[in-house]
Design a protein around this motif. Structure first.
Motif, PDB file in Angstrom:
ATOM      1  N   GLY A  95       0.824  -1.205   0.000  1.00 22.24           N
ATOM      2  CA  GLY A  95       0.000   0.000   0.000  1.00 22.24           C
ATOM      3  C   GLY A  95       0.857   1.253   0.000  1.00 22.24           C
ATOM      4  N   ARG A  96       0.195   2.369   0.203  1.00 25.06           N
ATOM      5  CA  ARG A  96       0.861   3.673   0.149  1.00 25.06           C
ATOM      6  C   ARG A  96       2.021   3.762   1.146  1.00 25.06           C
ATOM      7  NH1 ARG A  96      -1.481   9.083  -0.926  1.00 25.06           N
ATOM      8  NH2 ARG A  96      -3.425   7.977  -1.272  1.00 25.06           N
ATOM      9  N   ARG A  97       1.818   3.249   2.347  1.00 31.64           N
ATOM     10  CA  ARG A  97       2.855   3.382   3.367  1.00 31.64           C
ATOM     11  C   ARG A  97       4.112   2.604   2.993  1.00 31.64           C
ATOM     12  NH1 ARG A  97       0.933   2.273   9.372  1.00 31.64           N
ATOM     13  NH2 ARG A  97      -0.343   4.067   8.725  1.00 31.64           N
ATOM     14  N   GLU A  98       3.935   1.386   2.483  1.00 24.42           N
ATOM     15  CA  GLU A  98       5.097   0.573   2.122  1.00 24.42           C
ATOM     16  C   GLU A  98       5.823   1.125   0.906  1.00 24.42           C
ATOM     17  OE1 GLU A  98       4.070  -3.946   2.998  1.00 24.42           O
ATOM     18  OE2 GLU A  98       2.357  -2.854   2.163  1.00 24.42           O
ATOM     19  N   LEU A  99       5.109   1.834   0.046  1.00 22.63           N
ATOM     20  CA  LEU A  99       5.700   2.388  -1.171  1.00 22.63           C
ATOM     21  C   LEU A  99       6.043   3.860  -1.013  1.00 22.63           C
ATOM     22  CD1 LEU A  99       3.262   0.703  -3.694  1.00 22.63           C
ATOM     23  CD2 LEU A  99       5.648   0.086  -3.328  1.00 22.63           C
ATOM     24  N   ALA A 100       6.242   4.305   0.221  1.00 20.42           N
ATOM     25  CA  ALA A 100       6.492   5.727   0.473  1.00 20.42           C
ATOM     26  C   ALA A 100       7.715   6.231  -0.274  1.00 20.42           C
ATOM     27  CB  ALA A 100       6.656   5.964   1.976  1.00 20.42           C
ATOM     28  N   SER A 101       8.736   5.393  -0.434  1.00 20.01           N
ATOM     29  CA  SER A 101       9.959   5.830  -1.122  1.00 20.01           C
ATOM     30  C   SER A 101       9.728   6.061  -2.609  1.00 20.01           C
ATOM     31  CB  SER A 101      11.066   4.793  -0.927  1.00 20.01           C
ATOM     32  OG  SER A 101      10.692   3.553  -1.495  1.00 20.01           O
ATOM     33  N   MET A 102       8.635   5.544  -3.167  1.00 20.10           N
ATOM     34  CA  MET A 102       8.324   5.723  -4.581  1.00 20.10           C
ATOM     35  C   MET A 102       7.227   6.761  -4.794  1.00 20.10           C
ATOM     36  SD  MET A 102       8.424   1.704  -5.693  1.00 20.10           S
ATOM     37  CE  MET A 102       8.502   2.025  -7.449  1.00 20.10           C
ATOM     38  N   CYS A 103       6.654   7.258  -3.710  1.00 19.69           N
ATOM     39  CA  CYS A 103       5.639   8.308  -3.781  1.00 19.69           C
ATOM     40  C   CYS A 103       6.322   9.658  -3.996  1.00 19.69           C
ATOM     41  CB  CYS A 103       4.795   8.308  -2.517  1.00 19.69           C
ATOM     42  SG  CYS A 103       3.746   6.831  -2.349  1.00 19.69           S
ATOM     43  N   PRO A 104       5.572  10.712  -4.309  1.00 17.17           N
ATOM     44  CA  PRO A 104       6.196  11.991  -4.677  1.00 17.17           C
ATOM     45  C   PRO A 104       7.226  12.526  -3.690  1.00 17.17           C
ATOM     46  CG  PRO A 104       3.878  12.030  -5.262  1.00 17.17           C
ATOM     47  CD  PRO A 104       4.114  10.728  -4.547  1.00 17.17           C
ATOM     48  N   ASP A 105       6.908  12.538  -2.402  1.00 16.24           N
ATOM     49  CA  ASP A 105       7.863  13.099  -1.442  1.00 16.24           C
ATOM     50  C   ASP A 105       9.108  12.234  -1.324  1.00 16.24           C
ATOM     51  OD1 ASP A 105       6.140  15.179  -0.969  1.00 16.24           O
ATOM     52  OD2 ASP A 105       5.236  14.276   0.815  1.00 16.24           O
ATOM     53  N   GLY A 106       8.911  10.920  -1.256  1.00 16.88           N
ATOM     54  CA  GLY A 106      10.047  10.022  -1.110  1.00 16.88           C
ATOM     55  C   GLY A 106      10.960  10.026  -2.319  1.00 16.88           C
ATOM     56  N   ILE A 107      10.377  10.040  -3.506  1.00 20.18           N
ATOM     57  CA  ILE A 107      11.206   9.990  -4.709  1.00 20.18           C
ATOM     58  C   ILE A 107      11.917  11.318  -4.931  1.00 20.18           C
ATOM     59  CG2 ILE A 107       9.577  10.794  -6.463  1.00 20.18           C
ATOM     60  CD1 ILE A 107      11.851   7.699  -6.689  1.00 20.18           C
ATOM     61  N   ALA A 108      11.324  12.427  -4.491  1.00 18.24           N
ATOM     62  CA  ALA A 108      11.997  13.725  -4.608  1.00 18.24           C
ATOM     63  C   ALA A 108      13.232  13.770  -3.710  1.00 18.24           C
ATOM     64  CB  ALA A 108      11.032  14.850  -4.249  1.00 18.24           C
ATOM     65  N   ALA A 109      13.102  13.248  -2.497  1.00 11.36           N
ATOM     66  CA  ALA A 109      14.258  13.204  -1.600  1.00 11.36           C
ATOM     67  C   ALA A 109      15.362  12.329  -2.180  1.00 11.36           C
ATOM     68  CB  ALA A 109      13.825  12.691  -0.231  1.00 11.36           C
ATOM     69  N   ARG A 110      14.967  11.200  -2.787  1.00 10.01           N
ATOM     70  CA  ARG A 110      15.955  10.309  -3.394  1.00 10.01           C
ATOM     71  C   ARG A 110      16.644  10.982  -4.584  1.00 10.01           C
ATOM     72  NH1 ARG A 110      19.769   6.964  -2.505  1.00 10.01           N
ATOM     73  NH2 ARG A 110      19.986   5.245  -3.997  1.00 10.01           N
ATOM     74  N   ALA A 111      15.898  11.747  -5.368  1.00 12.18           N
ATOM     75  CA  ALA A 111      16.480  12.422  -6.530  1.00 12.18           C
ATOM     76  C   ALA A 111      17.520  13.444  -6.096  1.00 12.18           C
ATOM     77  CB  ALA A 111      15.376  13.092  -7.342  1.00 12.18           C
ATOM     78  N   ARG A 112      17.288  14.141  -5.016  1.00 13.58           N
ATOM     79  CA  ARG A 112      18.270  15.118  -4.532  1.00 13.58           C
ATOM     80  C   ARG A 112      19.569  14.434  -4.116  1.00 13.58           C
ATOM     81  NH1 ARG A 112      13.405  17.713  -2.704  1.00 13.58           N
ATOM     82  NH2 ARG A 112      13.286  19.858  -3.516  1.00 13.58           N
ATOM     83  N   ARG A 144       6.911   6.415  -8.842  1.00 10.96           N
ATOM     84  CA  ARG A 144       8.048   6.617  -9.736  1.00 10.96           C
ATOM     85  C   ARG A 144       9.240   5.790  -9.263  1.00 10.96           C
ATOM     86  NH1 ARG A 144       7.942  11.292 -13.135  1.00 10.96           N
ATOM     87  NH2 ARG A 144       5.963  12.406 -12.938  1.00 10.96           N
ATOM     88  N   SER A 145      10.028   5.352 -10.212  1.00 12.27           N
ATOM     89  CA  SER A 145      11.277   4.685  -9.879  1.00 12.27           C
ATOM     90  C   SER A 145      12.388   5.715  -9.842  1.00 12.27           C
ATOM     91  CB  SER A 145      11.593   3.592 -10.895  1.00 12.27           C
ATOM     92  OG  SER A 145      11.737   4.146 -12.194  1.00 12.27           O
ATOM     93  N   SER A 146      13.464   5.423  -9.129  1.00 14.20           N
ATOM     94  CA  SER A 146      14.570   6.372  -9.019  1.00 14.20           C
ATOM     95  C   SER A 146      15.455   6.277 -10.257  1.00 14.20           C
ATOM     96  CB  SER A 146      15.386   6.084  -7.756  1.00 14.20           C
ATOM     97  OG  SER A 146      16.178   4.922  -7.941  1.00 14.20           O
TER      98      SER A 146
END
Length: 601
Positions: free
Chosen positions: A104-121, A153-155
């Motif tokens: 669900g949303r919680r488990e996929l937090a790293s692929m959600c908008p906020d999580g993937i933006a942090a990873r992109a930085r 989104r994927s990183s």
């Protein structure tokens, strides 16, 4: 006994229904009266009020309001309640119908908008310090989490393997969006012109478009050339290029027989001699046609490649039957270069610009690699250019400190047919760590196994950090394995027992597959099962390019491009001496009959 137990509940149900009905009439009538100018004057909320309405009408309860206004208010309120109820019911049913046990949303937090933006930085130094990022700058769009999002989104360090049947959304939901949204250089391979037609105009706004179309898939005029021998100055480069041509005719890389291996060794020596001796591809074809030609042996000795020269000379001086078998196999591997239309794209041309992979990967340009599959295809050339471009990306990444920024996008559509890079499974994880987002699109797991072998396909499956499984996967064994990977979930089963003392209810639990094989096989078009490293599988909904905002201008440009391709195809088919398509068809039919007659004679 059973009926007497339900009687109290029936009374409660009837009373509740009456209360809802009366409350709706009371509130709707008051709202209708207020909206028509009679003011907010609700009647008493009592049972007598409802009786008055039934016997004397609305005029007694709302004397200053029109009957039409009161009635409209009642109908409007009940209509709104019904609409909200239907929408809520649909959401509840969709939630209940979603298989339990998926992420669900919680488990996929790293692929959600906020999580993937942090990873992109973290991955892209150019984004540090910027507060607002465009979503496409943060990762590659995969789709929306079922049933209600958010987008996932994927990183930029993920590499992807997508398995979907034909017409299941590979082009519209994956290939086209990736090309349109790419931030850096783009490489696309395909055996059709559909992705090219949709994306070319948009990519021209970003950078230069290079179209490598030696077999006329999109019927584009030749406006570039690539030096096929540019990377053959080393034994490694020559062997890689030879391997691409061998792979184009060998259906299983894990089953190389003597002739295939010997042909690859011979082609390696010839490519090396041609590159270091400044010979052309036509010279190389002449050497293959005449095994007794000592030119390549002499060229290898001139550059102090004595061992390679001796090996090639040993092949030439071997038993005639063996030598001819090796050379014939080698000729079959590079047979596409006998076509002047193909070889013209890979030989120097002073009147056209040269495509240089090491420059391309540092731009926002786009390279389209188009080829037919099957006999006579230019798959070996396509694989060679794709491999050279991605390896150039690795070199550029190393010079940047380890990773390309902006990242490079490589969409290998129909990879098993037109882009058989023999060691692609081994390079998969390496590409991801260098900022090269590789997306390999296959029709089935078995299709990949036929090209790279079971071990190679297993390696690619393991190395891919993102896997999308779409509609139409008919391999029973593979789908059963996926069902096991998705896992099992507890299913509660109620049991009701009746006796003289009353009715009792008990529950038992059993483990059932979260997604049985038949449900995976029957995934609707436009949906896919997402397998991401480190989280449970999830069900996503792909986002076709034509349903996105701003699709109108892209669609118009695509229609214009398709019309241009059709016009070029008609001109190419008709030929300069024909007055129309019918004349060309008639001429080809007459030529075919003449050839058959000469063959019979």
């Amino acid at each position: 006994m059973y009926g007497s137990e339900l009687a109290p509940w029936a009374i409660v149900l009837v009373a509740g229904a009456c209360l809802v009905l009366f409350g709706g009439v009371w509130l709707g009538g008051t709202i209708g009266a207020a909206l028509t100018g009679a003011g907010w004057h609700p009647p008493a909320f009592a049972l007598t009020t409802f009786g008055t309405l039934l016997t004397e009408g609305t005029g007694k309860l709302w004397p200053d309001a029109s009957t039409v206004g009161v009635t409209a208010g009642i109908v409007g309120l009940f209509g709104a309640v019904v609409a909200v109820g239907v929408l809520a019911g649909r959401r509840v049913m969709r939630f209940l119908s979603r298989p339990k046990g998926l992420a669900g949303r919680r488990e996929l937090a790293s692929m959600c908008p906020d999580g993937i933006a942090a990873r992109a930085r973290d991955l892209r130094p150019s984004l540090k310090g910027r507060e607002h990022l465009h979503p496409d700058e943060t990762g590659n769009l995969l789709g929306d989490l079922e049933p209600n999002g958010p987008e996932l989104r994927s990183s930029f360090e993920d590499v992807e393997l997508d398995l979907m049947a034909p017409r299941a959304g590979k082009s519209t939901g994956i290939a086209v969006p990736r090309v349109l949204r790419a931030q850096g250089a783009v490489l696309l391979t395909s055996n059709k012109s559909d992705v090219y037609a949709v994306t070319r105009a948009e990519r021209e706004k970003t950078g230069k478009v290079w179209t490598f179309d030696p077999q006329g898939i999109a019927h584009t005029p030749r406006e570039m050339w690539w030096d096929i021998l540019a990377d053959c100055h080393t034994i490694e480069g020559a062997r890689r290029l030879a391997g691409h041509f061998v792979a184009s005719v060998n259906d299983d890389q894990s089953k190389k027989d003597f002739w295939i291996s010997a042909a690859q060794n011979t082609l390696t020596a010839l490519f090396l001699a041609a590159a270091r001796g400044k010979a052309s591809v036509l010279d190389l074809l002449a050497w293959l046609a005449d095994p007794a030609d000592r030119t390549p042996v002499d060229l290898l000795r001139d550059i102090n490649m004595t061992a390679m020269a001796e090996q090639l000379q040993g092949t030439v001086r071997g038993a005639v039957e063996t030598r001819d078998g090796i050379y014939e196999t080698a000729r079959q591997c590079v047979a596409c270069l006998l076509d002047p239309e193909i070889v013209a794209w890979v030989t120097p041309d002073p009147h056209r610009p040269q495509f240089k992979p090491h420059q391309h990967v540092l731009t926002q340009d786009t390279l389209y690699l188009l080829s037919k599959d099957g006999g006579g295809s230019a798959a070996g050339v396509i694989a060679g250019l794709a491999d050279a471009t991605m390896r150039a990306g690795v070199v550029a990444a190393e010079r940047m400190g380890g990773r390309l920024d902006p990242p490079m996008t490589a969409v290998l559509d129909e990879a098993a047919n037109v882009c058989r890079i023999s060691d692609l499974p081994d390079l998969y994880s390496h590409f991801g760590s260098r900022g090269i987002n590789v997306v390999t699109l296959l029709q089935s797991y078995r299709q990949g196994s036929r090209v790279w072998g079971e071990a190679g396909m297993d390696a690619m499956w393991s190395a891919a950090t993102i896997k999308l499984l779409g509609a139409g996967l008919d391999d029973a064994d593979f789908v059963e394995k996926i069902s096991k990977l998705v896992g099992q979930a507890d299913v509660r089963t109620p049991s009701i027992s009746k006796s003289k003392e009353g009715t009792s209810r008990s529950y038992s639990y059993r483990l059932d597959p979260v997604l049985p094989a038949d449900k995976i096989r029957a995934l609707p078009k436009g949906t896919a099962l997402l397998l991401a490293t480190g989280v449970r599988p999830a069900l996503i909904r792909l986002r076709p390019w034509y349903k996105e905002p701003g699709a109108g201008p892209i669609s118009a440009a695509a229609k214009a491009e398709v019309a241009a391709i059709t016009e070029r195809a008609t001109r190419s088919w008709a030929g300069p001496a024909a007055t129309g398509v019918e004349d060309a068809v008639g001429r080809w039919q007459r030529d075919a009959v003449s050839l058959h007659k000469r063959a019979a004679d």
